[in-house]
Write a protein that holds these residues in place. Sequence first.
Motif, PDB file in Angstrom:
ATOM      1  N   ASN A   4       0.859  -1.314   0.067  1.00 55.43           N
ATOM      2  CA  ASN A   4      -0.127  -0.114   0.089  1.00 55.43           C
ATOM      3  C   ASN A   4       0.892   1.265  -0.097  1.00 55.43           C
ATOM      4  O   ASN A   4       1.572   1.454   0.883  1.00 55.43           O
ATOM      5  N   ILE A   5       0.818   2.046  -1.138  1.00 48.26           N
ATOM      6  CA  ILE A   5       1.613   3.163  -1.163  1.00 48.26           C
ATOM      7  C   ILE A   5       0.718   4.260  -1.576  1.00 48.26           C
ATOM      8  O   ILE A   5      -0.350   4.096  -2.186  1.00 48.26           O
ATOM      9  N   PRO A  35      -2.734  -5.551   7.939  1.00 45.13           N
ATOM     10  CA  PRO A  35      -1.412  -5.281   7.209  1.00 45.13           C
ATOM     11  C   PRO A  35      -0.133  -5.294   8.109  1.00 45.13           C
ATOM     12  O   PRO A  35      -0.277  -4.489   9.072  1.00 45.13           O
ATOM     13  N   LEU A  36       0.926  -5.558   7.486  1.00 45.03           N
ATOM     14  CA  LEU A  36       2.145  -5.390   7.973  1.00 45.03           C
ATOM     15  C   LEU A  36       2.590  -3.798   8.121  1.00 45.03           C
ATOM     16  O   LEU A  36       2.453  -3.192   7.044  1.00 45.03           O
ATOM     17  N   ASP A  66       1.655  -1.865   4.477  1.00 46.23           N
ATOM     18  CA  ASP A  66       1.468  -0.692   4.484  1.00 46.23           C
ATOM     19  C   ASP A  66       2.791   0.135   4.690  1.00 46.23           C
ATOM     20  O   ASP A  66       3.594  -0.223   5.598  1.00 46.23           O
ATOM     21  N   ILE A  67       3.320   1.088   3.611  1.00 45.85           N
ATOM     22  CA  ILE A  67       4.526   1.578   3.920  1.00 45.85           C
ATOM     23  C   ILE A  67       4.509   2.997   4.208  1.00 45.85           C
ATOM     24  O   ILE A  67       3.755   3.884   3.890  1.00 45.85           O
ATOM     25  N   ASP A  68       5.528   3.486   5.088  1.00 42.71           N
ATOM     26  CA  ASP A  68       5.535   4.752   5.492  1.00 42.71           C
ATOM     27  C   ASP A  68       7.033   5.269   5.217  1.00 42.71           C
ATOM     28  O   ASP A  68       7.919   4.302   5.399  1.00 42.71           O
ATOM     29  N   LEU A  69       7.268   6.402   4.609  1.00 41.19           N
ATOM     30  CA  LEU A  69       8.693   6.921   4.515  1.00 41.19           C
ATOM     31  C   LEU A  69       9.008   7.765   5.321  1.00 41.19           C
ATOM     32  O   LEU A  69       8.337   8.756   5.761  1.00 41.19           O
ATOM     33  N   LEU A  70      10.330   7.676   5.761  1.00 41.91           N
ATOM     34  CA  LEU A  70      10.653   8.740   6.833  1.00 41.91           C
ATOM     35  C   LEU A  70      11.954   9.136   6.477  1.00 41.91           C
ATOM     36  O   LEU A  70      12.963   8.732   5.676  1.00 41.91           O
ATOM     37  N   VAL A 293       8.913 -11.530  10.085  1.00 42.61           N
ATOM     38  CA  VAL A 293       8.216 -10.570  11.074  1.00 42.61           C
ATOM     39  C   VAL A 293       6.695 -10.825  11.229  1.00 42.61           C
ATOM     40  O   VAL A 293       6.141 -10.673  12.126  1.00 42.61           O
ATOM     41  N   TYR A 294       6.083 -11.489  10.035  1.00 45.54           N
ATOM     42  CA  TYR A 294       4.702 -11.737   9.966  1.00 45.54           C
ATOM     43  C   TYR A 294       4.231 -12.954  11.139  1.00 45.54           C
ATOM     44  O   TYR A 294       3.293 -12.476  11.720  1.00 45.54           O
ATOM     45  N   GLN A 295       5.162 -13.811  11.340  1.00 50.29           N
ATOM     46  CA  GLN A 295       5.121 -14.936  12.143  1.00 50.29           C
ATOM     47  C   GLN A 295       5.205 -14.492  13.575  1.00 50.29           C
ATOM     48  O   GLN A 295       4.635 -15.110  14.382  1.00 50.29           O
ATOM     49  N   GLN A 296       5.908 -13.532  13.963  1.00 46.68           N
ATOM     50  CA  GLN A 296       6.439 -13.275  15.245  1.00 46.68           C
ATOM     51  C   GLN A 296       6.152 -12.091  15.751  1.00 46.68           C
ATOM     52  O   GLN A 296       6.182 -11.774  17.003  1.00 46.68           O
ATOM     53  N   THR A 297       5.625 -10.982  15.019  1.00 44.56           N
ATOM     54  CA  THR A 297       5.109  -9.603  15.643  1.00 44.56           C
ATOM     55  C   THR A 297       3.946  -9.867  16.237  1.00 44.56           C
ATOM     56  O   THR A 297       2.981 -10.650  15.664  1.00 44.56           O
ATOM     57  N   PRO A 298       3.665  -9.426  17.436  1.00 50.77           N
ATOM     58  CA  PRO A 298       2.368  -9.525  18.079  1.00 50.77           C
ATOM     59  C   PRO A 298       1.059  -8.871  17.095  1.00 50.77           C
ATOM     60  O   PRO A 298       1.516  -7.973  16.279  1.00 50.77           O
ATOM     61  N   TYR A 299       0.023  -9.576  17.110  1.00 51.28           N
ATOM     62  CA  TYR A 299      -1.079  -8.948  16.219  1.00 51.28           C
ATOM     63  C   TYR A 299      -1.339  -7.478  16.554  1.00 51.28           C
ATOM     64  O   TYR A 299      -1.486  -6.831  15.825  1.00 51.28           O
ATOM     65  N   ASP A 300      -1.301  -7.225  18.093  1.00 50.26           N
ATOM     66  CA  ASP A 300      -1.425  -6.036  18.452  1.00 50.26           C
ATOM     67  C   ASP A 300      -0.156  -5.270  18.621  1.00 50.26           C
ATOM     68  O   ASP A 300       0.540  -5.705  19.637  1.00 50.26           O
TER      69      ASP A 300
END
Length: 305
Positions: A4-5, A35-36, A66-70, A293-300
């Motif tokens: 998503n951009i 989404p991640l 979802d992408i954010d640019l910094l 990242v998908y497998q291990q990140t907390p859903y919240d």
Amino acid sequence: MPINIPNSLPAKQTLEQENVYLITDDRAAHQDIRPLRIMILNLMPKKIETETQLLRLLGNTPLQIDIDLLQTATHVSKNTSSEHLLKFYRTFDEVKEERYDGLIITGAPVEMMPFEEVDYWGELEQIFEWSKTHVYSTFHICWGAQAGVYYHYGIEKRILPQKMFGIFPHSLTNANHLLMRGFDEIFQVPHSRHTGIDEKALYGHPELEVLSYSDISGINIAVSHDCRRVFVFGHFEYDRRTLANEYFRDVEKGMDNVPFPYHYFPNDDPAMRPPFIWRGHANLLYKNWLNIVYQQTPYDLNDLK
């Protein structure tokens, strides 16, 4: 699934022509999935080029992202328009209360300077510290990797006797690691840097593991044992002609002793088209990282620690 951009991001047209699956903000808002969230801290001068390279790799997975640019607020980019930065980039003050599944920190053309003399070093230190509690996994690239192991583990960089420039063969030191799943025993990676790291210190650090190595270019990938920090000292994300453009640019500037890129042009003939021999492993590396990242990140994401 797509990345998503913003609809008007310059990379969008290039990625659509390559059949990279994209989704706009409006459409993403109507999808009932989690989404991640991936942030890209883009420290490279040609930001649009780097955006496109990284988005191409992030878009080649089954996951919606979802992408954010910094950007850093303490450095004024000379190679990217202020209009582009204002429209598509955020600053740390704007995101420091948010949480992300992943953060990518790019390289930067400041490697010959001591870290503390880089004008945005203080801000980068804040981002490194923030990432410990607000990001599940941080993916550091080239100078970003050197800066990361220095900040988190006190491992120094070293000036090389000559620029490491070209495509170098690498071998696996842990073929069973999740990040290396599917990799060939020998694979090629672009490098373009004047510095390396203190390899003895990295090998000896109890919190880090080396996953791939080259007899020529040295340590290529290292990770913390929990995969919360990934350090990649080469440039898997480079396009076919990135090294060629850099080489011809330096030649045209009349720079002395411009290094010729190793194992890059067929028959060492710069008039010939370089073969794109690292693309498959580049896609695989980013796909593996996103899967971890998908497998291990907390859903919240508020449960991040």
